[in-house]
Design a protein around this motif. Structure first.
Motif, PDB file in Angstrom:
ATOM      1  N   ASP A 104      -8.917  -1.586 -47.377  1.00 22.91           N
ATOM      2  CA  ASP A 104      -9.452  -2.874 -47.335  1.00 22.91           C
ATOM      3  C   ASP A 104      -9.249  -3.449 -48.672  1.00 22.91           C
ATOM      4  N   LYS A 105      -9.649  -4.580 -48.794  1.00 24.48           N
ATOM      5  CA  LYS A 105      -9.262  -5.489 -49.993  1.00 24.48           C
ATOM      6  C   LYS A 105      -9.893  -4.808 -51.057  1.00 24.48           C
ATOM      7  N   LYS A 106     -10.995  -4.187 -51.266  1.00 20.51           N
ATOM      8  CA  LYS A 106     -11.575  -3.535 -52.132  1.00 20.51           C
ATOM      9  C   LYS A 106     -10.512  -2.225 -53.159  1.00 20.51           C
ATOM     10  N   GLN A 107      -9.931  -1.502 -52.060  1.00 18.59           N
ATOM     11  CA  GLN A 107      -9.032  -0.528 -52.268  1.00 18.59           C
ATOM     12  C   GLN A 107      -7.868  -1.133 -53.007  1.00 18.59           C
ATOM     13  N   THR A 108      -7.273  -2.157 -52.391  1.00 18.60           N
ATOM     14  CA  THR A 108      -6.037  -3.022 -53.104  1.00 18.60           C
ATOM     15  C   THR A 108      -6.477  -3.564 -54.326  1.00 18.60           C
ATOM     16  N   THR A 163      -1.347 -13.591 -70.816  1.00 14.70           N
ATOM     17  CA  THR A 163      -1.086 -14.639 -69.841  1.00 14.70           C
ATOM     18  C   THR A 163      -0.648 -13.950 -68.415  1.00 14.70           C
ATOM     19  N   GLU A 164       0.398 -12.805 -68.699  1.00 17.64           N
ATOM     20  CA  GLU A 164       0.758 -12.073 -67.595  1.00 17.64           C
ATOM     21  C   GLU A 164      -0.335 -11.122 -66.876  1.00 17.64           C
ATOM     22  N   LEU A 165      -1.420 -10.889 -67.680  1.00 19.64           N
ATOM     23  CA  LEU A 165      -2.616 -10.264 -67.149  1.00 19.64           C
ATOM     24  C   LEU A 165      -3.092 -11.075 -65.680  1.00 19.64           C
ATOM     25  N   PHE A 166      -2.874 -12.249 -66.010  1.00 19.13           N
ATOM     26  CA  PHE A 166      -3.567 -13.286 -64.865  1.00 19.13           C
ATOM     27  C   PHE A 166      -2.664 -13.588 -63.818  1.00 19.13           C
ATOM     28  N   THR A 167      -1.470 -13.900 -64.271  1.00 25.28           N
ATOM     29  CA  THR A 167      -0.495 -14.394 -63.314  1.00 25.28           C
ATOM     30  C   THR A 167      -0.148 -13.193 -62.432  1.00 25.28           C
ATOM     31  N   LYS A 168       0.155 -12.242 -62.837  1.00 23.67           N
ATOM     32  CA  LYS A 168       0.471 -11.052 -62.258  1.00 23.67           C
ATOM     33  C   LYS A 168      -0.449 -10.208 -61.453  1.00 23.67           C
ATOM     34  N   PHE A 169      -1.839 -10.262 -61.796  1.00 17.97           N
ATOM     35  CA  PHE A 169      -2.889 -10.035 -60.965  1.00 17.97           C
ATOM     36  C   PHE A 169      -2.951 -10.711 -59.659  1.00 17.97           C
ATOM     37  N   VAL A 170      -2.741 -11.698 -59.708  1.00 16.44           N
ATOM     38  CA  VAL A 170      -2.679 -12.448 -58.292  1.00 16.44           C
ATOM     39  C   VAL A 170      -1.658 -11.938 -57.565  1.00 16.44           C
ATOM     40  N   LEU A 171      -0.388 -12.210 -58.406  1.00 14.77           N
ATOM     41  CA  LEU A 171       1.137 -11.897 -57.609  1.00 14.77           C
ATOM     42  C   LEU A 171       1.002 -10.473 -56.938  1.00 14.77           C
ATOM     43  N   TYR A 172       0.522  -9.499 -58.036  1.00 11.55           N
ATOM     44  CA  TYR A 172       0.549  -8.109 -57.439  1.00 11.55           C
ATOM     45  C   TYR A 172      -0.379  -7.921 -56.212  1.00 11.55           C
ATOM     46  N   LEU A 221      -1.437 -10.070 -53.838  1.00 10.89           N
ATOM     47  CA  LEU A 221      -0.648 -10.525 -52.831  1.00 10.89           C
ATOM     48  C   LEU A 221       0.596  -9.908 -52.300  1.00 10.89           C
ATOM     49  N   HIS A 222       1.536  -9.327 -53.182  1.00 14.59           N
ATOM     50  CA  HIS A 222       2.122  -8.378 -52.933  1.00 14.59           C
ATOM     51  C   HIS A 222       2.017  -7.126 -52.118  1.00 14.59           C
ATOM     52  N   LEU A 224       1.207  -3.945 -46.915  1.00 13.13           N
ATOM     53  CA  LEU A 224       0.612  -3.327 -45.886  1.00 13.13           C
ATOM     54  C   LEU A 224       0.739  -3.971 -44.686  1.00 13.13           C
ATOM     55  N   LYS A 225       1.253  -5.097 -44.358  1.00  8.10           N
ATOM     56  CA  LYS A 225       1.582  -5.535 -43.204  1.00  8.10           C
ATOM     57  C   LYS A 225       2.746  -5.272 -42.586  1.00  8.10           C
ATOM     58  N   LEU A 226       3.840  -4.681 -43.408  1.00  7.34           N
ATOM     59  CA  LEU A 226       5.086  -4.456 -43.106  1.00  7.34           C
ATOM     60  C   LEU A 226       5.114  -2.877 -42.252  1.00  7.34           C
ATOM     61  N   PRO A 227       5.387  -2.687 -41.091  1.00  8.59           N
ATOM     62  CA  PRO A 227       5.334  -1.588 -40.246  1.00  8.59           C
ATOM     63  C   PRO A 227       6.186  -0.383 -41.059  1.00  8.59           C
ATOM     64  N   LEU A 228       5.533   0.789 -41.267  1.00  9.14           N
ATOM     65  CA  LEU A 228       6.131   1.935 -41.816  1.00  9.14           C
ATOM     66  C   LEU A 228       7.316   2.354 -40.678  1.00  9.14           C
ATOM     67  N   GLY A 229       8.344   2.728 -41.325  1.00  7.73           N
ATOM     68  CA  GLY A 229       9.505   3.298 -40.545  1.00  7.73           C
ATOM     69  C   GLY A 229      10.679   2.242 -40.153  1.00  7.73           C
ATOM     70  N   LYS A 230      10.189   0.851 -40.248  1.00  8.65           N
ATOM     71  CA  LYS A 230      11.320   0.092 -40.065  1.00  8.65           C
ATOM     72  C   LYS A 230      12.260   0.030 -41.191  1.00  8.65           C
ATOM     73  N   VAL A 231      11.975   0.049 -42.418  1.00  5.77           N
ATOM     74  CA  VAL A 231      12.802  -0.020 -43.401  1.00  5.77           C
ATOM     75  C   VAL A 231      13.906   1.165 -43.249  1.00  5.77           C
TER      76      VAL A 231
END
Length: 162
Positions: free
Chosen positions: A89-93, A129-138, A140-141, A146-153
């Motif tokens: 869930d979002k908490k683990q992320t 500064t990076e702490l805040f920008t990358k917190f959001v980016l990471y 979302l990444h 998590l939405k990309l299916p396993l095995g497809k890569v």
């Protein structure tokens, strides 16, 4: 209430062990995003300070790319074991994001201070500064991967079909 909880968890991805190839590709995709952000942050902070340097921004970004890629991969593999077969869930992320930000922000401060040859407020402002920008980016990444299916890569790179 129980039915509502079951409905919510049914739609959440279950974390299954990822291949090493997927972790590497995930690391590369993250480092591209993160390095771009680092270069922009270094330019912003140094330019605001009156010591603008594209050369230093690129040096910091390049060194971070290499070092943090290796550390990111290890971080990924540790979290593989922590989250394996659990509903994510979002908490683990959020927990994973926080753990990475502690590691990565500390490394940014050290790398910035080393390249700039001073561990002063400029290196601290870059890291903060990076702490805040990358917190959001990471975060979302992580949710995107998590939405990309396993095995497809693996199928894509090795030419395997179902």
């Amino acid at each position: 209430m129980v039915h509502s909880l079951l409905e919510r968890t049914k739609n959440m991805p279950t974390y299954r062990k990822e291949s090493h190839i997927r972790s590497i590709l995930k690391g590369v995709s993250w480092r591209i995003v993160a390095t771009t952000d680092t270069i922009a942050v270094v330019l912003l902070v140094t330019c605001l300070n009156g010591s603008c340097s594209l050369e230093n921004a690129i040096k910091i970004g390049a060194l971070e790319f290499v070092i943090k890629f290796l550390v990111y991969y290890l971080h990924e593999r540790v979290w593989q074991n922590i989250l394996q077969n659990k509903t994510v869930d979002k908490k683990q992320t959020l927990h994973k994001t926080i753990s990475w930000r502690i590691i990565a922000t500390t490394m940014t401060f050290v790398i910035s201070g080393t390249i700039l040859e001073t561990f002063d407020e400029i290196a601290m402002f870059i890291a903060l500064t990076e702490l805040f920008t990358k917190f959001v980016l990471y975060y979302l990444h992580e949710r995107l991967w998590l939405k990309l299916p396993l095995g497809k890569v693996r199928q894509f790179f090795l030419g395997k079909k179902n």
